[in-house]
Structure formats: structure tokens, C-alpha cells
Design a protein around this motif. Structure first.
Motif, PDB file in Angstrom:
ATOM      1  N   SER A 205       3.578 -11.501 -17.512  1.00  0.00           N
ATOM      2  CA  SER A 205       2.488 -10.626 -17.226  1.00  0.00           C
ATOM      3  C   SER A 205       2.891  -9.753 -15.889  1.00  0.00           C
ATOM      4  O   SER A 205       4.034 -10.390 -15.171  1.00  0.00           O
ATOM      5  CB  SER A 205       1.259 -11.166 -16.809  1.00  0.00           C
ATOM      6  N   ALA A 206       2.398  -8.805 -15.601  1.00  0.00           N
ATOM      7  CA  ALA A 206       2.638  -7.813 -14.451  1.00  0.00           C
ATOM      8  C   ALA A 206       1.532  -6.763 -14.646  1.00  0.00           C
ATOM      9  O   ALA A 206       0.894  -6.610 -15.291  1.00  0.00           O
ATOM     10  CB  ALA A 206       4.181  -7.020 -14.803  1.00  0.00           C
ATOM     11  N   SER A 207       1.298  -6.290 -13.038  1.00  0.00           N
ATOM     12  CA  SER A 207       0.180  -5.592 -13.140  1.00  0.00           C
ATOM     13  C   SER A 207       0.498  -4.730 -11.566  1.00  0.00           C
ATOM     14  O   SER A 207       1.390  -5.094 -10.771  1.00  0.00           O
ATOM     15  CB  SER A 207      -1.229  -6.058 -12.840  1.00  0.00           C
ATOM     16  N   THR A 208      -0.135  -3.889 -11.278  1.00  0.00           N
ATOM     17  CA  THR A 208      -0.432  -3.088 -10.090  1.00  0.00           C
ATOM     18  C   THR A 208      -0.984  -3.839  -8.910  1.00  0.00           C
ATOM     19  O   THR A 208      -0.755  -3.689  -7.784  1.00  0.00           O
ATOM     20  CB  THR A 208      -1.078  -1.751 -10.014  1.00  0.00           C
ATOM     21  N   MET A 209      -1.557  -4.991  -9.169  1.00  0.00           N
ATOM     22  CA  MET A 209      -2.004  -5.962  -8.306  1.00  0.00           C
ATOM     23  C   MET A 209      -0.878  -6.962  -7.779  1.00  0.00           C
ATOM     24  O   MET A 209      -1.229  -7.791  -6.928  1.00  0.00           O
ATOM     25  CB  MET A 209      -3.165  -6.786  -8.920  1.00  0.00           C
ATOM     26  N   ASP A 210       0.141  -6.971  -8.353  1.00  0.00           N
ATOM     27  CA  ASP A 210       1.316  -7.967  -8.030  1.00  0.00           C
ATOM     28  C   ASP A 210       1.548  -7.466  -6.511  1.00  0.00           C
ATOM     29  O   ASP A 210       1.497  -6.208  -6.033  1.00  0.00           O
ATOM     30  CB  ASP A 210       2.331  -7.570  -8.687  1.00  0.00           C
ATOM     31  N   ALA A 211       2.075  -8.510  -5.818  1.00  0.00           N
ATOM     32  CA  ALA A 211       2.391  -8.496  -4.265  1.00  0.00           C
ATOM     33  C   ALA A 211       3.446  -7.177  -4.168  1.00  0.00           C
ATOM     34  O   ALA A 211       3.445  -6.445  -3.085  1.00  0.00           O
ATOM     35  CB  ALA A 211       2.878  -9.602  -3.665  1.00  0.00           C
ATOM     36  N   ALA A 212       4.407  -7.284  -5.121  1.00  0.00           N
ATOM     37  CA  ALA A 212       5.454  -6.323  -4.757  1.00  0.00           C
ATOM     38  C   ALA A 212       5.079  -4.940  -5.051  1.00  0.00           C
ATOM     39  O   ALA A 212       5.609  -3.900  -4.549  1.00  0.00           O
ATOM     40  CB  ALA A 212       6.409  -6.555  -5.921  1.00  0.00           C
ATOM     41  N   LEU A 213       4.050  -4.625  -5.874  1.00  0.00           N
ATOM     42  CA  LEU A 213       3.646  -3.335  -6.388  1.00  0.00           C
ATOM     43  C   LEU A 213       2.327  -2.920  -5.532  1.00  0.00           C
ATOM     44  O   LEU A 213       1.700  -1.691  -5.634  1.00  0.00           O
ATOM     45  CB  LEU A 213       3.488  -3.200  -7.748  1.00  0.00           C
ATOM     46  N   ARG A 214       1.639  -3.873  -4.968  1.00  0.00           N
ATOM     47  CA  ARG A 214       0.319  -3.556  -4.245  1.00  0.00           C
ATOM     48  C   ARG A 214       0.504  -2.504  -3.164  1.00  0.00           C
ATOM     49  O   ARG A 214      -0.457  -1.695  -3.087  1.00  0.00           O
ATOM     50  CB  ARG A 214      -0.028  -4.608  -3.538  1.00  0.00           C
ATOM     51  N   THR A 215       1.708  -2.444  -2.631  1.00  0.00           N
ATOM     52  CA  THR A 215       1.697  -1.289  -1.396  1.00  0.00           C
ATOM     53  C   THR A 215       2.589  -0.505  -1.666  1.00  0.00           C
ATOM     54  O   THR A 215       3.234   0.321  -0.864  1.00  0.00           O
ATOM     55  CB  THR A 215       2.424  -2.131  -0.115  1.00  0.00           C
ATOM     56  N   ALA A 216       2.961  -0.209  -3.135  1.00  0.00           N
ATOM     57  CA  ALA A 216       3.979   1.030  -3.433  1.00  0.00           C
ATOM     58  C   ALA A 216       3.357   2.317  -3.292  1.00  0.00           C
ATOM     59  O   ALA A 216       1.942   2.324  -3.436  1.00  0.00           O
ATOM     60  CB  ALA A 216       4.173   0.837  -5.079  1.00  0.00           C
ATOM     61  N   GLU A 217       4.235   3.207  -2.969  1.00  0.00           N
ATOM     62  CA  GLU A 217       3.589   4.610  -2.691  1.00  0.00           C
ATOM     63  C   GLU A 217       3.809   5.140  -4.143  1.00  0.00           C
ATOM     64  O   GLU A 217       4.571   4.719  -5.102  1.00  0.00           O
ATOM     65  CB  GLU A 217       4.799   5.088  -1.739  1.00  0.00           C
ATOM     66  N   GLY A 218       3.006   6.411  -4.199  1.00  0.00           N
ATOM     67  CA  GLY A 218       3.006   6.957  -5.454  1.00  0.00           C
ATOM     68  C   GLY A 218       1.748   7.152  -6.081  1.00  0.00           C
ATOM     69  O   GLY A 218       0.863   6.539  -5.573  1.00  0.00           O
ATOM     70  N   ASP A 219       1.489   8.142  -7.211  1.00  0.00           N
ATOM     71  CA  ASP A 219       0.496   8.144  -7.717  1.00  0.00           C
ATOM     72  C   ASP A 219       0.317   7.126  -9.029  1.00  0.00           C
ATOM     73  O   ASP A 219       1.312   6.264  -8.817  1.00  0.00           O
ATOM     74  CB  ASP A 219       0.118   9.554  -8.450  1.00  0.00           C
ATOM     75  N   LYS A 220      -0.869   6.871  -9.651  1.00  0.00           N
ATOM     76  CA  LYS A 220      -0.970   5.991 -10.621  1.00  0.00           C
ATOM     77  C   LYS A 220       0.157   5.979 -11.774  1.00  0.00           C
ATOM     78  O   LYS A 220       0.399   4.845 -12.061  1.00  0.00           O
ATOM     79  CB  LYS A 220      -2.496   5.869 -11.242  1.00  0.00           C
TER      80      LYS A 220
END
Length: 127
Positions: A62-77
């Protein structure tokens, strides 16, 4: 609600249409151990993706935008959806999964869903 097919408790026309599309897709899409199902769940802010073996009923990756690596990622959705696709492809490769069946969850294949699928394909997943 006469004449409308409700999807859960949501009865807005958009939710009803998505529910119809979702049922239509799920009639044909089934994940096996050889080709598990890549499931996309989309909310207004986040994107959640799982690779599921339907014969056993287990989530393999699984993966999501809630993962710690992606939670603070910049950019639009859409940019975040691309990053989720890359992360999922990497995790699937680590788990030995190369081919999947795509279940878009009743969402139209456009925008974030298409960006996710394209980046997962670029990452090495075949579907």
C-alpha cells in the motif's frame, strides 16, 4: 430517491454515478495471486492505493499521500499522485509484484488517477 441507485448513504448525483461505474468495473476486475488488483481510493485531499490479492483477501502493498515521506511533499494533488505511483511501484517491486489489474474504483481515468497509473507504469508495474 425514487429511481436512483444509491451507493452507500451518499445520494448526490456524482456519488450515484461513481457507484454505478464502480460496480461496472468490479464485475470484471478480480485480483489473483499471479496478478493482484491495484485499488485506488480517492478523497478530496488524499489518494490511497493498495495492491490486493482477492483470492486470499490480503493487502500485499500500500501507499498513500498520508505516508510520512509524501505528507510534506510539495506540489499540487496531481504531482502528489505521481509520487504515490512511484512509491507504490517501488514497494511492489520489492515485494516481487510485476503485473497487476487496475481497479480505478469508479473514478474516471483522468487527472490524479491517470497520473498515478502512468507513474506506476514508469516505475515498472505492468497493467
Amino acid at each position: 430517491m425514487a429511481g436512483k441507485v444509491a451507493y452507500g448513504k451518499q445520494t448526490s448525483p456524482r456519488a450515484v454515478s461513481r457507484g454505478r461505474r464502480h460496480r461496472r468495473v468490479r464485475k470484471k476486475v478480480f485480483g489473483s495471486s499471479a496478478r493482484p488488483r491495484l485499488v485506488v481510493t480517492r478523497s478530496t485531499r488524499h489518494l490511497f492505493v493498495q495492491i490486493v490479492d482477492d483470492t486470499q483477501g490480503h493487502t500485499l502493498v500500500s501507499a498513500s499521500t498520508m505516508d510520512a515521506a509524501l505528507r510534506t511533499a510539495e506540489g499540487d494533488k496531481t504531482a502528489k499522485a505521481k509520487q504515490v505511483g512511484e512509491l507504490l511501484a517501488q514497494r511492489a517491486k520489492d515485494a516481487g509484484i510485476t503485473a497487476v489489474v487496475f481497479d480505478r474504483g469508479g473514478n474516471r481515468y483522468a487527472g490524479r488517477i491517470a497520473a498515478l497509473a502512468d507513474s506506476a507504469r514508469e516505475g515498472g508495474l505492468e497493467f
